[in-house]
Motif scaffolding. Structure first.
Motif, mmCIF file in Angstrom:
data_model
loop_
_atom_site.group_PDB
_atom_site.id
_atom_site.type_symbol
_atom_site.label_atom_id
_atom_site.label_comp_id
_atom_site.label_asym_id
_atom_site.label_seq_id
_atom_site.Cartn_x
_atom_site.Cartn_y
_atom_site.Cartn_z
ATOM 1 N N MET A 1 0.825 -1.207 0.000
ATOM 2 C CA MET A 1 0.000 0.000 0.000
ATOM 3 C C MET A 1 0.862 1.262 0.000
ATOM 4 O O MET A 1 0.525 2.229 -0.646
ATOM 5 C CB MET A 1 -0.934 -0.011 1.199
ATOM 6 C CG MET A 1 -1.733 1.268 1.302
ATOM 7 S SD MET A 1 -3.453 1.085 1.024
ATOM 8 C CE MET A 1 -4.023 1.019 2.681
ATOM 9 N N ASP A 2 1.977 1.250 0.720
ATOM 10 C CA ASP A 2 2.847 2.425 0.727
ATOM 11 C C ASP A 2 3.375 2.721 -0.668
ATOM 12 O O ASP A 2 3.538 3.875 -1.036
ATOM 13 C CB ASP A 2 4.015 2.229 1.699
ATOM 14 C CG ASP A 2 3.577 2.342 3.155
ATOM 15 O OD1 ASP A 2 2.523 2.952 3.402
ATOM 16 O OD2 ASP A 2 4.289 1.829 4.030
ATOM 17 N N ASN A 3 3.626 1.665 -1.440
ATOM 18 C CA ASN A 3 4.097 1.837 -2.807
ATOM 19 C C ASN A 3 3.053 2.575 -3.647
ATOM 20 O O ASN A 3 3.393 3.444 -4.441
ATOM 21 C CB ASN A 3 4.427 0.472 -3.420
ATOM 22 C CG ASN A 3 5.146 0.619 -4.738
ATOM 23 O OD1 ASN A 3 5.799 1.615 -4.996
ATOM 24 N ND2 ASN A 3 5.019 -0.378 -5.578
ATOM 25 N N ILE A 4 1.799 2.241 -3.462
ATOM 26 C CA ILE A 4 0.727 2.922 -4.196
ATOM 27 C C ILE A 4 0.636 4.380 -3.746
ATOM 28 O O ILE A 4 0.474 5.275 -4.571
ATOM 29 C CB ILE A 4 -0.621 2.193 -4.023
ATOM 30 C CG1 ILE A 4 -0.544 0.821 -4.698
ATOM 31 C CG2 ILE A 4 -1.765 3.017 -4.598
ATOM 32 C CD1 ILE A 4 -1.749 -0.062 -4.475
ATOM 33 N N LYS A 5 0.768 4.619 -2.455
ATOM 34 C CA LYS A 5 0.737 6.003 -1.967
ATOM 35 C C LYS A 5 1.885 6.819 -2.558
ATOM 36 O O LYS A 5 1.718 7.992 -2.873
ATOM 37 C CB LYS A 5 0.766 6.042 -0.434
ATOM 38 C CG LYS A 5 -0.553 5.645 0.193
ATOM 39 C CD LYS A 5 -0.525 5.820 1.692
ATOM 40 C CE LYS A 5 -1.867 5.472 2.295
ATOM 41 N NZ LYS A 5 -1.897 5.603 3.752
ATOM 42 N N GLU A 6 3.047 6.178 -2.721
ATOM 43 C CA GLU A 6 4.175 6.867 -3.343
ATOM 44 C C GLU A 6 3.861 7.201 -4.797
ATOM 45 O O GLU A 6 4.186 8.293 -5.279
ATOM 46 C CB GLU A 6 5.435 5.996 -3.272
ATOM 47 C CG GLU A 6 5.998 5.883 -1.874
ATOM 48 C CD GLU A 6 7.142 4.882 -1.771
ATOM 49 O OE1 GLU A 6 7.690 4.476 -2.817
ATOM 50 O OE2 GLU A 6 7.477 4.508 -0.633
ATOM 51 N N LYS A 7 3.210 6.273 -5.503
ATOM 52 C CA LYS A 7 2.814 6.520 -6.892
ATOM 53 C C LYS A 7 1.796 7.660 -6.968
ATOM 54 O O LYS A 7 1.848 8.497 -7.868
ATOM 55 C CB LYS A 7 2.224 5.259 -7.518
ATOM 56 C CG LYS A 7 3.225 4.174 -7.794
ATOM 57 C CD LYS A 7 2.529 2.972 -8.402
ATOM 58 C CE LYS A 7 3.474 1.816 -8.635
ATOM 59 N NZ LYS A 7 2.787 0.638 -9.179
ATOM 60 N N ILE A 8 0.863 7.672 -6.021
ATOM 61 C CA ILE A 8 -0.150 8.732 -5.982
ATOM 62 C C ILE A 8 0.522 10.085 -5.764
ATOM 63 O O ILE A 8 0.224 11.058 -6.459
ATOM 64 C CB ILE A 8 -1.212 8.453 -4.892
ATOM 65 C CG1 ILE A 8 -2.050 7.229 -5.277
ATOM 66 C CG2 ILE A 8 -2.091 9.681 -4.660
ATOM 67 C CD1 ILE A 8 -2.941 6.708 -4.171
ATOM 68 N N GLU A 9 1.455 10.149 -4.810
ATOM 69 C CA GLU A 9 2.176 11.407 -4.546
ATOM 70 C C GLU A 9 2.927 11.863 -5.790
ATOM 71 O O GLU A 9 2.940 13.045 -6.115
ATOM 72 C CB GLU A 9 3.140 11.251 -3.370
ATOM 73 C CG GLU A 9 2.487 11.311 -2.018
ATOM 74 C CD GLU A 9 1.966 12.688 -1.620
ATOM 75 O OE1 GLU A 9 2.207 13.688 -2.329
ATOM 76 O OE2 GLU A 9 1.290 12.753 -0.591
ATOM 77 N N ALA A 10 3.560 10.908 -6.494
ATOM 78 C CA ALA A 10 4.302 11.259 -7.708
ATOM 79 C C ALA A 10 3.364 11.837 -8.768
ATOM 80 O O ALA A 10 3.699 12.815 -9.448
ATOM 81 C CB ALA A 10 5.032 10.032 -8.249
ATOM 82 N N SER A 11 2.175 11.251 -8.894
ATOM 83 C CA SER A 11 1.197 11.768 -9.859
ATOM 84 C C SER A 11 0.672 13.129 -9.421
ATOM 85 O O SER A 11 0.479 14.019 -10.250
ATOM 86 C CB SER A 11 0.046 10.779 -10.022
ATOM 87 O OG SER A 11 0.491 9.602 -10.652
ATOM 88 N N LEU A 12 0.421 13.284 -8.132
ATOM 89 C CA LEU A 12 -0.049 14.578 -7.634
ATOM 90 C C LEU A 12 0.994 15.664 -7.874
ATOM 91 O O LEU A 12 0.645 16.816 -8.141
ATOM 92 C CB LEU A 12 -0.388 14.491 -6.139
ATOM 93 C CG LEU A 12 -1.634 13.688 -5.774
ATOM 94 C CD1 LEU A 12 -1.795 13.622 -4.256
ATOM 95 C CD2 LEU A 12 -2.883 14.256 -6.415
ATOM 96 N N ASN A 13 2.265 15.284 -7.806
ATOM 97 C CA ASN A 13 3.332 16.267 -8.061
ATOM 98 C C ASN A 13 3.281 16.808 -9.482
ATOM 99 O O ASN A 13 3.778 17.899 -9.752
ATOM 100 C CB ASN A 13 4.704 15.654 -7.767
ATOM 101 C CG ASN A 13 4.979 15.574 -6.290
ATOM 102 O OD1 ASN A 13 4.420 16.314 -5.489
ATOM 103 N ND2 ASN A 13 5.844 14.650 -5.902
ATOM 104 N N LYS A 14 2.670 16.061 -10.393
ATOM 105 C CA LYS A 14 2.542 16.527 -11.779
ATOM 106 C C LYS A 14 1.466 17.605 -11.916
ATOM 107 O O LYS A 14 1.541 18.438 -12.805
ATOM 108 C CB LYS A 14 2.225 15.350 -12.702
ATOM 109 C CG LYS A 14 3.360 14.352 -12.792
ATOM 110 C CD LYS A 14 2.993 13.193 -13.665
ATOM 111 C CE LYS A 14 4.129 12.177 -13.708
ATOM 112 N NZ LYS A 14 3.790 11.011 -14.521
#
Length: 75
Positions: A1-14
């Motif tokens: 789940m933390d990996n998905i949260k990291e992906k979400i943060e990366a997308s939000l950074n865009k």
């Protein structure tokens, strides 16, 4: 789940630069069962276009980039 949260943060950074340019921002609150909860802050919090930003901007990008994301809602 933390990996998905990291992906979400990366997308939000865009999308953050566009929000920051308008005096706002977005914060990840939670991710559970395919639902991302975010909080729009700054000028975005009270903007009448915030639902459009949430659904047509943030949700569209997250769903495109992360298959586990089914929905984005405001917390």
């Amino acid at each position: 789940m933390d990996n998905i949260k990291e992906k979400i943060e990366a997308s939000l950074n865009k999308v953050r630069p566009a929000l920051v340019a308008d005096g706002g921002n977005v914060e990840l609150v939670d991710f559970t069962d395919g639902v991302v909860k975010v909080k729009l802050v700054g000028h975005c919090a009270g903007c009448p276009m915030s639902i459009m930003t949430l659904k047509n901007g943030i949700e569209r990008i997250l769903k495109q980039e992360i298959p586990e994301v089914k929905q984005v809602i405001s917390a």
